[in-house]
Scaffold this motif. Structure first.
Motif, PDB file in Angstrom:
ATOM      1  N   UNK A  59      66.400  23.950  45.944  1.00 48.83           N
ATOM      2  CA  UNK A  59      65.646  25.341  46.145  1.00 48.83           C
ATOM      3  C   UNK A  59      66.057  26.276  45.358  1.00 48.83           C
ATOM      4  N   UNK A  60      67.633  26.174  45.187  1.00 46.89           N
ATOM      5  CA  UNK A  60      68.027  27.335  44.402  1.00 46.89           C
ATOM      6  C   UNK A  60      67.191  26.764  42.763  1.00 46.89           C
ATOM      7  N   UNK A  61      67.201  25.377  42.131  1.00 42.77           N
ATOM      8  CA  UNK A  61      66.398  24.895  40.993  1.00 42.77           C
ATOM      9  C   UNK A  61      64.951  25.147  41.181  1.00 42.77           C
ATOM     10  N   UNK A  62      64.164  25.575  41.721  1.00 39.25           N
ATOM     11  CA  UNK A  62      62.853  25.576  42.585  1.00 39.25           C
ATOM     12  C   UNK A  62      62.818  27.516  42.318  1.00 39.25           C
ATOM     13  N   UNK A  63      63.605  28.286  42.253  1.00 38.82           N
ATOM     14  CA  UNK A  63      63.594  29.422  42.921  1.00 38.82           C
ATOM     15  C   UNK A  63      63.815  29.827  40.564  1.00 38.82           C
ATOM     16  N   UNK A  64      64.471  29.314  40.085  1.00 34.81           N
ATOM     17  CA  UNK A  64      64.366  29.584  39.287  1.00 34.81           C
ATOM     18  C   UNK A  64      63.758  29.284  38.047  1.00 34.81           C
ATOM     19  N   UNK A  65      62.859  28.192  39.025  1.00 38.56           N
ATOM     20  CA  UNK A  65      61.606  27.400  37.997  1.00 38.56           C
ATOM     21  C   UNK A  65      61.041  28.470  37.666  1.00 38.56           C
ATOM     22  N   UNK A  66      60.762  28.822  39.042  1.00 37.06           N
ATOM     23  CA  UNK A  66      59.525  29.817  39.911  1.00 37.06           C
ATOM     24  C   UNK A  66      60.103  31.112  38.586  1.00 37.06           C
ATOM     25  N   UNK A  67      60.721  31.843  38.450  1.00 36.62           N
ATOM     26  CA  UNK A  67      61.098  33.119  38.184  1.00 36.62           C
ATOM     27  C   UNK A  67      61.033  32.686  36.970  1.00 36.62           C
ATOM     28  N   UNK A  68      61.184  32.048  35.890  1.00 30.39           N
ATOM     29  CA  UNK A  68      61.198  31.674  34.561  1.00 30.39           C
ATOM     30  C   UNK A  68      59.775  32.477  33.995  1.00 30.39           C
ATOM     31  N   UNK A  69      58.622  31.040  34.912  1.00 30.78           N
ATOM     32  CA  UNK A  69      58.031  30.629  34.556  1.00 30.78           C
ATOM     33  C   UNK A  69      56.622  31.767  34.668  1.00 30.78           C
ATOM     34  N   UNK A  70      57.136  32.733  36.784  1.00 26.29           N
ATOM     35  CA  UNK A  70      56.136  33.399  36.598  1.00 26.29           C
ATOM     36  C   UNK A  70      56.055  35.442  37.102  1.00 26.29           C
ATOM     37  N   UNK A  71      57.577  35.513  36.542  1.00 24.68           N
ATOM     38  CA  UNK A  71      58.217  36.611  36.366  1.00 24.68           C
ATOM     39  C   UNK A  71      56.833  37.857  34.958  1.00 24.68           C
ATOM     40  N   UNK A  72      56.654  37.073  33.885  1.00 23.85           N
ATOM     41  CA  UNK A  72      55.905  38.118  33.495  1.00 23.85           C
ATOM     42  C   UNK A  72      54.472  38.214  33.883  1.00 23.85           C
ATOM     43  N   UNK A  73      53.936  37.162  34.450  1.00 27.23           N
ATOM     44  CA  UNK A  73      52.998  37.283  34.980  1.00 27.23           C
ATOM     45  C   UNK A  73      52.307  38.347  36.378  1.00 27.23           C
ATOM     46  N   UNK A  74      53.919  38.286  36.738  1.00 29.56           N
ATOM     47  CA  UNK A  74      54.052  39.020  37.999  1.00 29.56           C
ATOM     48  C   UNK A  74      53.781  40.337  37.447  1.00 29.56           C
ATOM     49  N   UNK A  75      54.280  41.260  36.692  1.00 32.02           N
ATOM     50  CA  UNK A  75      55.074  43.161  36.542  1.00 32.02           C
ATOM     51  C   UNK A  75      54.252  43.402  35.559  1.00 32.02           C
ATOM     52  N   UNK A  76      52.784  42.694  35.224  1.00 30.90           N
ATOM     53  CA  UNK A  76      52.097  42.756  34.043  1.00 30.90           C
ATOM     54  C   UNK A  76      50.669  43.358  34.539  1.00 30.90           C
TER      55      UNK A  76
END
Length: 115
Positions: free
Chosen positions: A98-115
């Motif tokens: 779960x920890x690595x999944x969270x890091x993966x999702x954050x690094x790959x989707x965070x910029x899409x979420x804030x735009x």
């Protein structure tokens, strides 16, 4: 002696301790990690990190409580140690995934979420 009740008590104590300690470490380091991903949105970073911590506690403690249903009947102290080892190891593996999944999702989707 009812080994199942003893096992439940030890399991819940150990696993809640592990979950809380890992959660605090991930929360503390997560603030820095998320702030690095979104440098101009510090309030958003803290809210994301707090939401991740609450979700982490709810999912993991809830899952651990649910695993008590599937325990087999424990008849000896040796069997108690074996069952405890498997159950704790399973939860620790799930926590790491779960920890690595969270890091993966954050690094790959965070910029899409804030735009």
């Amino acid at each position: 002696m009812d080994y199942n009740v003893l096992g439940y008590a030890i399991f819940i104590t150990v696993i809640v301790f592990i979950i809380v300690v890992v959660g605090k470490i991930c929360y503390r380091n997560g603030n820095i990690f998320v702030a690095e991903l979104i440098p101009d949105h510090l309030d958003l970073c803290q809210q994301i990190n707090k939401s991740l911590l609450v979700s982490y506690y709810l999912v993991n403690i809830g899952y651990c409580a649910m695993t008590l249903i599937g325990w087999e009947t424990i008849l000896s102290s040796q069997q108690l140690v074996e069952v405890m080892s498997v159950k704790v190891a399973t939860i620790v593996c799930i926590l790491s995934i779960l920890h690595y999944l969270n890091i993966y999702l954050l690094t790959n989707t965070i910029h899409k979420l804030i735009k």
